[in-house]
Scaffold this motif. Sequence first.
Motif, PDB file in Angstrom:
ATOM      1  N   ILE A  15       0.863  -1.184   0.000  1.00 16.53           N
ATOM      2  CA  ILE A  15       0.000   0.000   0.000  1.00 16.53           C
ATOM      3  C   ILE A  15       0.891   1.223   0.000  1.00 16.53           C
ATOM      4  O   ILE A  15       1.733   1.384   0.881  1.00 16.53           O
ATOM      5  CB  ILE A  15      -0.931   0.021   1.235  1.00 16.53           C
ATOM      6  N   ARG A  16       0.719   2.083  -1.001  1.00 15.00           N
ATOM      7  CA  ARG A  16       1.498   3.311  -1.044  1.00 15.00           C
ATOM      8  C   ARG A  16       0.949   4.306  -0.032  1.00 15.00           C
ATOM      9  O   ARG A  16      -0.181   4.185   0.440  1.00 15.00           O
ATOM     10  CB  ARG A  16       1.444   3.911  -2.452  1.00 15.00           C
ATOM     11  N   ASP A  18       0.017   7.329  -0.420  1.00 21.29           N
ATOM     12  CA  ASP A  18      -1.078   8.178  -0.895  1.00 21.29           C
ATOM     13  C   ASP A  18      -2.400   7.423  -1.004  1.00 21.29           C
ATOM     14  O   ASP A  18      -3.444   8.043  -1.202  1.00 21.29           O
ATOM     15  CB  ASP A  18      -0.719   8.810  -2.243  1.00 21.29           C
ATOM     16  N   GLU A  19      -2.373   6.091  -0.862  1.00 20.71           N
ATOM     17  CA  GLU A  19      -3.595   5.291  -0.961  1.00 20.71           C
ATOM     18  C   GLU A  19      -4.238   5.148   0.411  1.00 20.71           C
ATOM     19  O   GLU A  19      -3.560   4.851   1.398  1.00 20.71           O
ATOM     20  CB  GLU A  19      -3.284   3.898  -1.520  1.00 20.71           C
ATOM     21  N   THR A  20      -5.539   5.363   0.463  1.00 23.09           N
ATOM     22  CA  THR A  20      -6.262   5.179   1.714  1.00 23.09           C
ATOM     23  C   THR A  20      -7.048   3.883   1.641  1.00 23.09           C
ATOM     24  O   THR A  20      -7.612   3.538   0.596  1.00 23.09           O
ATOM     25  CB  THR A  20      -7.233   6.348   1.983  1.00 23.09           C
ATOM     26  N   ASN A  25     -12.748   2.244  -2.228  1.00 19.49           N
ATOM     27  CA  ASN A  25     -11.577   2.083  -3.087  1.00 19.49           C
ATOM     28  C   ASN A  25     -11.489   0.620  -3.542  1.00 19.49           C
ATOM     29  O   ASN A  25     -10.694  -0.169  -3.048  1.00 19.49           O
ATOM     30  CB  ASN A  25     -10.322   2.506  -2.307  1.00 19.49           C
ATOM     31  N   LEU A  28      -8.159  -0.947  -5.001  1.00 17.44           N
ATOM     32  CA  LEU A  28      -7.189  -1.319  -3.971  1.00 17.44           C
ATOM     33  C   LEU A  28      -7.604  -2.603  -3.272  1.00 17.44           C
ATOM     34  O   LEU A  28      -6.791  -3.500  -3.068  1.00 17.44           O
ATOM     35  CB  LEU A  28      -7.049  -0.185  -2.948  1.00 17.44           C
TER      36      LEU A  28
END
Length: 75
Positions: A15-16, A18-20, A25, A28
């Motif tokens: 998980i980067r 900036d990803e929530t 989502n 993701l």
Amino acid sequence: MNKSRRSSRRRSPSIRSDETIDYKNISLLRRFVSEQGKILSRRMNRLTSKQQRLVATAVKRARILALLPFSNNEI
């Protein structure tokens, strides 16, 4: 020898920053669900325990809202 083997095994986090982790989502969340529709284990996902809990609750919410299927029986 042991140290070099460890460093080569380390991978980038799945998980980067900036990803929530959110039930909306879907792109993701699909990465953490198997072909059969099961939530993958923490080892396979390479997540921390906190991230795994967040992913699990997000997947369950997405399933209830029909954004993700409960199971995938198209075999």
